[in-house]
Enzyme design. Structure first.
Site, mmCIF file in Angstrom:
data_model
loop_
_atom_site.group_PDB
_atom_site.id
_atom_site.type_symbol
_atom_site.label_atom_id
_atom_site.label_comp_id
_atom_site.label_asym_id
_atom_site.label_seq_id
_atom_site.Cartn_x
_atom_site.Cartn_y
_atom_site.Cartn_z
ATOM 1 N N HIS A 34 44.996 41.472 20.802
ATOM 2 C CA HIS A 34 45.874 40.354 20.446
ATOM 3 C C HIS A 34 45.146 39.059 20.773
ATOM 4 O O HIS A 34 43.962 39.074 21.148
ATOM 5 C CB HIS A 34 47.206 40.479 21.199
ATOM 6 N N GLU A 35 45.863 37.966 20.651
ATOM 7 C CA GLU A 35 45.257 36.649 20.840
ATOM 8 C C GLU A 35 44.669 36.467 22.258
ATOM 9 O O GLU A 35 43.706 35.727 22.430
ATOM 10 C CB GLU A 35 46.332 35.601 20.505
ATOM 11 N N HIS A 37 43.042 38.765 23.992
ATOM 12 C CA HIS A 37 41.684 39.317 23.913
ATOM 13 C C HIS A 37 40.779 38.389 23.098
ATOM 14 O O HIS A 37 39.627 38.141 23.469
ATOM 15 C CB HIS A 37 41.704 40.698 23.242
ATOM 16 N N GLN A 61 42.023 55.604 34.490
ATOM 17 C CA GLN A 61 42.900 54.613 35.110
ATOM 18 C C GLN A 61 44.374 54.834 34.806
ATOM 19 O O GLN A 61 45.209 54.015 35.160
ATOM 20 C CB GLN A 61 42.469 53.198 34.725
ATOM 21 N N GLY A 152 40.820 38.603 31.885
ATOM 22 C CA GLY A 152 41.998 37.758 31.799
ATOM 23 C C GLY A 152 42.696 37.605 33.143
ATOM 24 O O GLY A 152 42.796 38.571 33.910
ATOM 25 N N ASP A 155 45.734 40.002 34.389
ATOM 26 C CA ASP A 155 45.529 41.158 35.276
ATOM 27 C C ASP A 155 44.794 40.646 36.515
ATOM 28 O O ASP A 155 43.628 40.952 36.738
ATOM 29 C CB ASP A 155 44.723 42.220 34.541
ATOM 30 N N VAL A 181 47.068 34.089 27.921
ATOM 31 C CA VAL A 181 47.605 33.586 26.653
ATOM 32 C C VAL A 181 49.020 34.147 26.493
ATOM 33 O O VAL A 181 49.256 35.338 26.731
ATOM 34 C CB VAL A 181 46.713 34.006 25.463
ATOM 35 N N SER A 190 50.475 41.140 25.697
ATOM 36 C CA SER A 190 50.016 42.406 26.259
ATOM 37 C C SER A 190 50.060 43.463 25.166
ATOM 38 O O SER A 190 50.952 43.437 24.307
ATOM 39 C CB SER A 190 50.951 42.823 27.403
ATOM 40 N N SER A 191 49.109 44.378 25.225
ATOM 41 C CA SER A 191 49.115 45.482 24.249
ATOM 42 C C SER A 191 50.392 46.288 24.393
ATOM 43 O O SER A 191 50.835 46.929 23.450
ATOM 44 C CB SER A 191 47.913 46.388 24.489
HETATM 45 P P1 AMP Z 1 43.242 45.417 28.234
HETATM 46 O O1 AMP Z 1 42.840 45.715 26.829
HETATM 47 O O2 AMP Z 1 44.703 45.297 28.439
HETATM 48 O O3 AMP Z 1 42.541 46.320 29.229
HETATM 49 O O4 AMP Z 1 42.682 43.970 28.537
HETATM 50 C C1 AMP Z 1 41.329 43.630 28.323
HETATM 51 C C2 AMP Z 1 41.094 42.262 28.914
HETATM 52 O O5 AMP Z 1 41.930 41.312 28.261
HETATM 53 C C3 AMP Z 1 41.442 42.192 30.406
HETATM 54 O O6 AMP Z 1 40.461 41.405 31.070
HETATM 55 C C4 AMP Z 1 42.787 41.520 30.395
HETATM 56 O O7 AMP Z 1 43.058 40.798 31.583
HETATM 57 C C5 AMP Z 1 42.628 40.571 29.218
HETATM 58 N N1 AMP Z 1 43.943 40.173 28.720
HETATM 59 C C6 AMP Z 1 45.005 40.975 28.424
HETATM 60 N N2 AMP Z 1 46.081 40.243 28.051
HETATM 61 C C7 AMP Z 1 45.695 38.940 28.127
HETATM 62 C C8 AMP Z 1 46.355 37.704 27.888
HETATM 63 N N3 AMP Z 1 47.627 37.648 27.507
HETATM 64 N N4 AMP Z 1 45.653 36.558 28.071
HETATM 65 C C9 AMP Z 1 44.351 36.594 28.474
HETATM 66 N N5 AMP Z 1 43.670 37.738 28.707
HETATM 67 C C10 AMP Z 1 44.328 38.895 28.547
#
Ligand code: AMP
Length: 290
Positions: A34-35, A37, A61, A152, A155, A181, A190-191
């Site tokens: 999403h935005e 990422h 994980q 991000g 987390d 974001v 969030s995914s």
């Molecule tokens: P994930 O795919 O959820 O493991 O996230 C991959 C990376 O994207 C991690 O470093 C997250 O912290 C970051 N991330 C996820 N959601 C957001 C967001 N809303 N804003 C900024 N970074 C994000």
């Protein structure tokens, strides 16, 4: 954008780019992009010659009762997001190549007697989660050969742990933590937001609202204990379960009883079966601490 499946080939290519004096920025993800990422990829591209992204839903994980098998896998849409954001390389390993037979090494951050980045907050509800994160991230950083890696702030416990492990193990990479974001109404992207039905999606606003109310009240100089209790009550009214709502020291993640100049309010709660996390940082002046 070049797509690579093999860990060895990805590492060899990144090594070649480094050898050509190109700077490399790396963004590890689990896909369903999403935005949030995309913002990390744009930042990686801005600060480096090349941006590499990984998509890997890391089995280590996820707990046995968690959402590993139903975690969204949307590679075609993800590739479109990444092309638009300017990614040069995409690494999408298969689990059996990433963790081949015989793999048995684990990276654990946190030691008895040393204040625990991996003890409170999300670690309590997700035993083993951060060991899985530390292991996959260490391996991904080594494969990427990157100069900088982007994470991000959403987390924030994960980011704190990664900064720690890079420092402790002297990994030759700079970690950049980028702002969260949000959707227009304040929900952190969030995914996992796509799991929410429309009723849960509207209740999910209780999470950013409780955190921003907490931030506002503390920045106005209200007392910590009372403010935290009232934010907890309002979060409990909206969520199906609150795993935690804490005010912590952003460096050690230890819960705070008295206000500090810089604090983080962090929460995790469930709407239906979906567990969401969020946090805000809080800055207060000396005169307003109570
Ligand atoms: P994930 O795919 O959820 O493991 O996230 C991959 C990376 O994207 C991690 O470093 C997250 O912290 C970051 N991330 C996820 N959601 C957001 C967001 N809303 N804003 C900024 N970074 C994000």
């Amino acid at each position: 954008m070049k797509v690579l499946r093999s860990p060895k080939i990805f590492q060899a290519l990144m090594d070649r780019e480094r050898g050509r004096a190109r700077t490399l920025g790396f963004v590890p993800t689990m896909g369903a992009l999403h935005e949030g990422h995309a913002s990390l990829v744009r930042r990686a591209k801005k600060e480096n010659d090349l941006a590499a992204v990984s998509i890997f839903v890391n089995p280590l994980q996820f707990g046995p009762k968690e959402d590993f098998s139903r975690y969204p896998r949307t590679l075609a849409a993800d590739m479109a997001v990444l092309r638009k954001a300017g990614a040069d390389y995409l690494f999408v390993p298969k689990a059996e190549d990433f963790y081949p037979q015989g793999f048995q090494t684990s990276v654990r951050v946190g030691r008895e007697g040393v204040s625990g980045l991996t003890r409170g907050l999300c670690a309590s509800a997700r035993p083993g989660h951060f060991e899985g994160v530390a292991t996959v991230v260490t391996k991904l950083l080594n494969l990427s050969k990157a100069h900088r890696a982007y994470f991000g702030a959403k987390d924030f416990q994960q980011a704190a742990l990664i900064e720690r492990l890079v420092e402790d193990l002297s990994l030759d990479i700079q970690i950049r933590v980028c702002p969260t974001v949000r959707e227009a109404d304040g929900l952190a992207m969030s995914s996992r937001n796509r799991y929410l039905n429309s009723e849960e999606r509207s209740r999910a606003l209780a999470l950013p609202r409780a955190l921003s109310a907490l931030k506002r009240a503390l920045e106005e100089g209200r007392p910590l204990g009372k403010t935290l209790r009232s934010a907890r009550r309002s979060l409990e009214a909206g969520a199906d379960r609150v795993d935690y709502l804490e005010i912590v020291d952003p460096g050690t993640l230890e819960p705070l009883k008295r206000p500090r100049a810089l604090m983080t309010a962090a929460a995790a709660c469930r709407f239906g079966k979906t567990r969401l996390i969020d946090n805000v940082s809080i800055r207060i002046s000396q005169t307003r601490r109570k």
